[in-house]
Motif scaffolding. Structure first.
Motif, PDB file in Angstrom:
ATOM      1  N   LYS A  58     -19.003  -7.906   7.776  1.00 19.88           N
ATOM      2  CA  LYS A  58     -18.500  -8.758   6.698  1.00 19.88           C
ATOM      3  C   LYS A  58     -17.625  -7.962   5.738  1.00 19.88           C
ATOM      4  O   LYS A  58     -16.582  -8.439   5.284  1.00 19.88           O
ATOM      5  N   GLU A  59     -18.045  -6.739   5.432  1.00 12.90           N
ATOM      6  CA  GLU A  59     -17.255  -5.895   4.549  1.00 12.90           C
ATOM      7  C   GLU A  59     -15.897  -5.576   5.166  1.00 12.90           C
ATOM      8  O   GLU A  59     -14.874  -5.593   4.475  1.00 12.90           O
ATOM      9  N   ALA A  60     -15.912  -5.278   6.450  1.00 15.78           N
ATOM     10  CA  ALA A  60     -14.661  -4.961   7.122  1.00 15.78           C
ATOM     11  C   ALA A  60     -13.738  -6.171   7.154  1.00 15.78           C
ATOM     12  O   ALA A  60     -12.512  -6.050   6.975  1.00 15.78           O
ATOM     13  N   LEU A  61     -14.303  -7.356   7.387  1.00 19.69           N
ATOM     14  CA  LEU A  61     -13.493  -8.572   7.418  1.00 19.69           C
ATOM     15  C   LEU A  61     -12.815  -8.798   6.074  1.00 19.69           C
ATOM     16  O   LEU A  61     -11.622  -9.112   6.007  1.00 19.69           O
ATOM     17  N   GLU A  62     -13.566  -8.630   4.991  1.00 17.60           N
ATOM     18  CA  GLU A  62     -12.983  -8.779   3.664  1.00 17.60           C
ATOM     19  C   GLU A  62     -11.919  -7.726   3.405  1.00 17.60           C
ATOM     20  O   GLU A  62     -10.890  -7.997   2.780  1.00 17.60           O
ATOM     21  N   PHE A  63     -12.171  -6.515   3.886  1.00 13.52           N
ATOM     22  CA  PHE A  63     -11.216  -5.426   3.711  1.00 13.52           C
ATOM     23  C   PHE A  63      -9.881  -5.760   4.369  1.00 13.52           C
ATOM     24  O   PHE A  63      -8.815  -5.605   3.765  1.00 13.52           O
ATOM     25  N   TYR A  64      -9.926  -6.246   5.607  1.00 14.49           N
ATOM     26  CA  TYR A  64      -8.682  -6.553   6.315  1.00 14.49           C
ATOM     27  C   TYR A  64      -7.971  -7.767   5.728  1.00 14.49           C
ATOM     28  O   TYR A  64      -6.738  -7.838   5.723  1.00 14.49           O
ATOM     29  N   LYS A  65      -8.733  -8.691   5.182  1.00 16.47           N
ATOM     30  CA  LYS A  65      -8.112  -9.815   4.487  1.00 16.47           C
ATOM     31  C   LYS A  65      -7.367  -9.320   3.250  1.00 16.47           C
ATOM     32  O   LYS A  65      -6.265  -9.788   2.939  1.00 16.47           O
ATOM     33  N   ASP A  66      -7.982  -8.369   2.536  1.00 21.03           N
ATOM     34  CA  ASP A  66      -7.335  -7.792   1.358  1.00 21.03           C
ATOM     35  C   ASP A  66      -6.074  -7.024   1.755  1.00 21.03           C
ATOM     36  O   ASP A  66      -5.059  -7.059   1.035  1.00 21.03           O
ATOM     37  N   LEU A  67      -6.124  -6.308   2.881  1.00 20.90           N
ATOM     38  CA  LEU A  67      -4.939  -5.593   3.349  1.00 20.90           C
ATOM     39  C   LEU A  67      -3.782  -6.550   3.595  1.00 20.90           C
ATOM     40  O   LEU A  67      -2.642  -6.271   3.201  1.00 20.90           O
ATOM     41  N   GLU A  68      -4.060  -7.651   4.266  1.00 17.13           N
ATOM     42  CA  GLU A  68      -3.017  -8.644   4.540  1.00 17.13           C
ATOM     43  C   GLU A  68      -2.377  -9.128   3.243  1.00 17.13           C
ATOM     44  O   GLU A  68      -1.151  -9.259   3.153  1.00 17.13           O
ATOM     45  N   LYS A  69      -3.213  -9.355   2.246  1.00 18.50           N
ATOM     46  CA  LYS A  69      -2.707  -9.855   0.969  1.00 18.50           C
ATOM     47  C   LYS A  69      -1.933  -8.785   0.217  1.00 18.50           C
ATOM     48  O   LYS A  69      -0.815  -9.023  -0.253  1.00 18.50           O
TER      49      LYS A  69
ATOM     50  N   PHE B  83      -0.525  -5.927   1.216  1.00 20.69           N
ATOM     51  CA  PHE B  83       0.683  -5.434   1.872  1.00 20.69           C
ATOM     52  C   PHE B  83       1.601  -6.569   2.329  1.00 20.69           C
ATOM     53  O   PHE B  83       2.645  -6.309   2.929  1.00 20.69           O
ATOM     54  N   GLU B  84       1.179  -7.804   2.045  1.00 21.21           N
ATOM     55  CA  GLU B  84       1.961  -8.982   2.417  1.00 21.21           C
ATOM     56  C   GLU B  84       2.255  -8.989   3.917  1.00 21.21           C
ATOM     57  O   GLU B  84       3.399  -9.128   4.360  1.00 21.21           O
ATOM     58  N   LEU B  85       1.181  -8.847   4.688  1.00 15.61           N
ATOM     59  CA  LEU B  85       1.284  -8.797   6.140  1.00 15.61           C
ATOM     60  C   LEU B  85       0.586  -9.999   6.752  1.00 15.61           C
ATOM     61  O   LEU B  85      -0.454 -10.441   6.251  1.00 15.61           O
ATOM     62  N   SER B  86       1.130 -10.497   7.832  1.00 20.23           N
ATOM     63  CA  SER B  86       0.413 -11.518   8.586  1.00 20.23           C
ATOM     64  C   SER B  86      -0.700 -10.833   9.377  1.00 20.23           C
ATOM     65  O   SER B  86      -0.673  -9.611   9.593  1.00 20.23           O
ATOM     66  N   SER B  87      -1.682 -11.607   9.810  1.00 17.89           N
ATOM     67  CA  SER B  87      -2.776 -11.030  10.586  1.00 17.89           C
ATOM     68  C   SER B  87      -2.253 -10.434  11.881  1.00 17.89           C
ATOM     69  O   SER B  87      -2.765  -9.425  12.371  1.00 17.89           O
ATOM     70  N   GLU B  88      -1.184 -11.044  12.450  1.00 24.35           N
ATOM     71  CA  GLU B  88      -0.614 -10.536  13.705  1.00 24.35           C
ATOM     72  C   GLU B  88       0.040  -9.170  13.493  1.00 24.35           C
ATOM     73  O   GLU B  88      -0.132  -8.254  14.302  1.00 24.35           O
TER      74      GLU B  88
END
Length: 207
Positions: A137-148, A150-155
């Motif tokens: 769960k922590e990792a999932l939140e972390f990667y969601k924050d990265l997307e936001k 760095f303005e990156l899509s999940s792909e």
């Protein structure tokens, strides 16, 4: 200790020994920056010449510098260089130290930023997680924050994480890095932990 401004003359003299092959890019700001930090970290030209392992280690840093355009990445290479030598690992376990320093070669600024954030958040490999594992769960939140942030899509983020697998600093439980949904399984490896230890030690010595 030879002053940094005099290293060029010493390195290219006949008496410089094996070290003179290392500084082909002497006038490059990146090399000068690394050498200046090395001196602040207690490494003179003589220290580099103490063994062929040290020369090889320094040459690996030079190769990484040749394809680097980011000041932050250059600084990380400098700190890892200092830490690798000053911990004694370059001489006591040279193969491992050279693998560690080579893992930083070719990193871009955004890749380094992601790695640093992963370190700060502790996104390392624990025992294999389960669905209920809080680390997932922590990792999932972390990667969601990265997307936001760095303005990156999940792909695109999934592609960057896939690219980082080449370094040996990031690995995954999943079978495919390319699947953006599997990015939550991307964690820092034990090699990354040791690389960061070199960097942190190098930073402390140059402060």
């Amino acid at each position: 200790m030879v002053p940094i401004e005099n290293w060029k003359e010493v390195v290219f003299s006949d008496a410089a020994g094996p070290a003179k092959v290392v500084y082909r890019l002497w006038d490059d700001w990146r090399v000068n920056r690394i050498l200046e930090k090395a001196q602040r970290g207690g490494l003179s030209l003589v220290e580099f010449e103490r063994s062929h392992h040290r020369i090889a280690f320094l040459m690996r840093v030079q190769r990484a510098v040749e394809i680097c355009s980011s000041k932050d990445v250059v600084d990380y290479l400098a700190y890892a260089l200092i830490g690798g030598i000053q911990t004694g690992d370059v001489d006591s376990k040279p193969d491992f130290a050279q693998i560690a320093i080579s893992s930083l070669s070719g990193l871009t600024k955004i890749e380094l930023d992601i790695l640093v954030l992963m370190q700060q958040k502790g996104i390392y490999f624990p025992p294999k997680p389960t669905i209920k594992d809080s680390k997932v769960k922590e990792a999932l939140e972390f990667y969601k924050d990265l997307e936001k942030n760095f303005e990156l899509s999940s792909e695109i983020l999934g592609s960057i994480m896939s690219s980082l697998s080449r370094t040996g600093l990031v690995s995954s439980y999943a079978g495919s890095f390319a699947d953006s949904r599997s990015r939550v399984n991307c964690r820092l490896t034990p090699l990354a932990r040791d690389v960061f230890a070199y960097v942190d030690y190098g930073k402390r010595l140059t402060c």
